[in-house]
Design an enzyme around this catalytic site. Sequence first.
Site, short mmCIF file in Angstrom:
data_model
loop_
_atom_site.label_atom_id
_atom_site.label_comp_id
_atom_site.label_asym_id
_atom_site.label_seq_id
_atom_site.Cartn_x
_atom_site.Cartn_y
_atom_site.Cartn_z
N HIS A 54 -4.40 -39.30 13.58
CA HIS A 54 -4.09 -39.24 12.15
C HIS A 54 -3.97 -37.77 11.76
O HIS A 54 -4.61 -36.90 12.35
CB HIS A 54 -5.21 -39.88 11.34
CG HIS A 54 -5.34 -41.35 11.54
ND1 HIS A 54 -5.99 -42.17 10.64
CD2 HIS A 54 -4.92 -42.17 12.54
CE1 HIS A 54 -5.96 -43.41 11.07
NE2 HIS A 54 -5.32 -43.44 12.22
N GLU A 56 -5.18 -36.12 9.36
CA GLU A 56 -6.44 -35.49 8.96
C GLU A 56 -7.24 -35.00 10.17
O GLU A 56 -7.80 -33.91 10.15
CB GLU A 56 -7.32 -36.45 8.15
CG GLU A 56 -6.71 -36.94 6.86
CD GLU A 56 -6.02 -38.28 6.98
OE1 GLU A 56 -6.04 -39.04 6.00
OE2 GLU A 56 -5.43 -38.57 8.05
N CYS A 84 -8.75 -43.03 5.93
CA CYS A 84 -9.48 -44.17 6.48
C CYS A 84 -10.93 -43.74 6.72
O CYS A 84 -11.28 -42.56 6.55
CB CYS A 84 -8.83 -44.64 7.78
SG CYS A 84 -8.98 -43.44 9.13
N CYS A 87 -11.27 -40.82 9.26
CA CYS A 87 -10.88 -39.52 8.73
C CYS A 87 -11.83 -39.03 7.65
O CYS A 87 -12.14 -37.84 7.58
CB CYS A 87 -9.45 -39.58 8.21
SG CYS A 87 -8.23 -39.84 9.54
#
Length: 149
Positions: A54, A56, A84, A87
Amino acid sequence: MNVDYFMNEAIVEANKALAFNEIPVGAVIVDNNTEKIISRNYNQMNRLNNAIRHCEIDIIFDTCKKLNQKYLEDTTIFVTLEPCSMCASAISKAHIHSLYYGAFDEKNGGIENIRITFERKNIFTPNIYGGIMEDKCKKLLKNFFKSMR
């Protein structure tokens, strides 16, 4: 700090993800003292064939490496989609001072879940602001998923 400017920069990153047929999520990390962007990134899960890549997570790795430090206490992260749980936990573990995100993620968003975790002792809690330029961020995501159908 010019929140709209930095969220627009995160949207620029999200558009890069879109160009690579990735879910259009982008992020920037800003130095709170200088108000300059330290790092920028976008989702690359498909290109890198890794479900945990991801933006992040990647941007935290990049920023720690650039600054040669494990904590990012004097920084703010701007992300186009609510992080999420994975993250959100990474943002907490890295001690990022503040989190601004655009679109809310009713399906996979981890901020409300992590807020419960933040109530425990010894967990770093960033300042959290959601819904920043929400319509613009949400439109990117809706158009992406609409084109997938």
